[in-house]
Enzyme design. Sequence first.
Site, PDB file in Angstrom:
ATOM      1  N   ASN A  10      -0.761   0.287   3.919  1.00 36.91           N
ATOM      2  CA  ASN A  10       0.064   1.172   4.734  1.00 36.91           C
ATOM      3  C   ASN A  10      -0.144   2.589   4.229  1.00 36.91           C
ATOM      4  OD1 ASN A  10       2.048   2.591   6.042  1.00 36.91           O
ATOM      5  ND2 ASN A  10       3.772   1.561   5.056  1.00 36.91           N
ATOM      6  N   LYS A  12       0.998   5.250   5.419  1.00 38.39           N
ATOM      7  CA  LYS A  12       2.161   6.114   5.675  1.00 38.39           C
ATOM      8  C   LYS A  12       1.689   7.433   6.309  1.00 38.39           C
ATOM      9  CE  LYS A  12       4.601   3.626   2.118  1.00 38.39           C
ATOM     10  NZ  LYS A  12       5.689   3.566   1.145  1.00 38.39           N
ATOM     11  N   HIS A  97       9.964  -0.815   8.777  1.00 40.35           N
ATOM     12  CA  HIS A  97       9.734  -0.370   7.401  1.00 40.35           C
ATOM     13  C   HIS A  97      10.986   0.358   6.902  1.00 40.35           C
ATOM     14  CE1 HIS A  97       8.151   1.722   3.933  1.00 40.35           C
ATOM     15  NE2 HIS A  97       7.163   0.854   3.937  1.00 40.35           N
ATOM     16  N   GLU A  99      11.407   2.935   5.291  1.00 43.89           N
ATOM     17  CA  GLU A  99      11.408   4.390   5.490  1.00 43.89           C
ATOM     18  C   GLU A  99      11.826   4.740   6.914  1.00 43.89           C
ATOM     19  OE1 GLU A  99       7.467   4.999   3.948  1.00 43.89           O
ATOM     20  OE2 GLU A  99       8.221   4.552   1.935  1.00 43.89           O
ATOM     21  N   GLU A 167      10.025  -5.988   1.114  1.00 41.33           N
ATOM     22  CA  GLU A 167       9.787  -4.804   0.290  1.00 41.33           C
ATOM     23  C   GLU A 167      11.122  -4.285  -0.240  1.00 41.33           C
ATOM     24  OE1 GLU A 167       6.020  -2.516   1.466  1.00 41.33           O
ATOM     25  OE2 GLU A 167       7.425  -2.107   3.065  1.00 41.33           O
ATOM     26  N   GLY A 173       7.098   2.958  -3.954  1.00 39.65           N
ATOM     27  CA  GLY A 173       6.671   4.273  -4.429  1.00 39.65           C
ATOM     28  C   GLY A 173       7.262   4.678  -5.766  1.00 39.65           C
ATOM     29  N   SER A 211       5.155  -0.987  -4.895  1.00 40.21           N
ATOM     30  CA  SER A 211       4.421  -0.656  -6.130  1.00 40.21           C
ATOM     31  C   SER A 211       3.388  -1.707  -6.530  1.00 40.21           C
ATOM     32  CB  SER A 211       5.391  -0.386  -7.281  1.00 40.21           C
ATOM     33  OG  SER A 211       6.174   0.764  -7.001  1.00 40.21           O
ATOM     34  N   GLY A 232       1.193   0.398  -0.382  1.00 37.79           N
ATOM     35  CA  GLY A 232       1.277   1.801   0.011  1.00 37.79           C
ATOM     36  C   GLY A 232       0.277   2.637  -0.757  1.00 37.79           C
ATOM     37  N   GLY A 233       0.741   3.306  -1.805  1.00 33.97           N
ATOM     38  CA  GLY A 233      -0.073   4.268  -2.549  1.00 33.97           C
ATOM     39  C   GLY A 233      -1.452   3.761  -2.953  1.00 33.97           C
TER      40      GLY A 233
END
Length: 253
Positions: A10, A12, A97, A99, A167, A173, A211, A232-233
């Site tokens: 993802n 983002k 999600h 967010e 999640e 994150g 994470s 994600g990251g």
Amino acid sequence: MSGKKLIIGNWKMNGGIGHVELAKAIIEGVNGVNAKNVDVAICPPFTLLPLIGQVVAHGKVSFGAQDCHTAASGAHTGDISAAMIAEFGAKFVLVGHSERRANHNEASALIAQKARAALDAGLVPVICVGETEAERLSGDAVPIVLSQIAASLPIDCTPEQIVIAYEPVWAIGTGRVASTQDIEEMHKAIRDSLNSKFANAQIIPLLYGGSVNAANAEQILAVNNVDGALVGGASLKAPDFMDIISAAHSIVG
Ligand code: 13P
């Protein structure tokens, strides 16, 4: 999910035209690994969907969007419909999600409508759920997540049509990963609740997100009822994302 793993990146709100090179590197990497039991997808921002659609056509990686509207078309300025996403060859769309739940006040009833719109457009909704840190500390994480799932699943969906991603909000994150015991407990509770709803709920991929990185992926992906990861990251760096895919490969071959 019958021994297969699904790894979804993802991105983002990250990625301009230059990130097509990242998609190419991931596709090249995946093409080079004979990971027949690992499915890989990337979810770039909407703006990159047409370009990514062109590059993934040459590889084993699929792609998706990060959100969709509940309607197929109409007067919804700034929104994107599931049909528009499907038109470029996308397979998935993330819905719910945390967010979006937090930043756009999206409640589970709306998520269910978005997931329904995704199904109607031929997409697989990746229905995201997860507790906040306060909810985890209150001891109610499991019932909260189960109630999110119950309210976020579209009516009349079937197990082969959906993916669920757990999640924990506090793990996204932050570099703080849920313990393998907590992940196992939550994924078992989710599977049990799906088993009570569907005859063949074991085929629903249950992803963990929060994470996930190259160093912890193998441990997380080995947990019972963890059928993959929503990353994600670490999905924004080809070597890290490839390491996560390799970790999945080392578990399922
Ligand atoms: P991170 O992997 O950056 O924690 O993000 C997880 C996530 O929100 C994926 O959807």
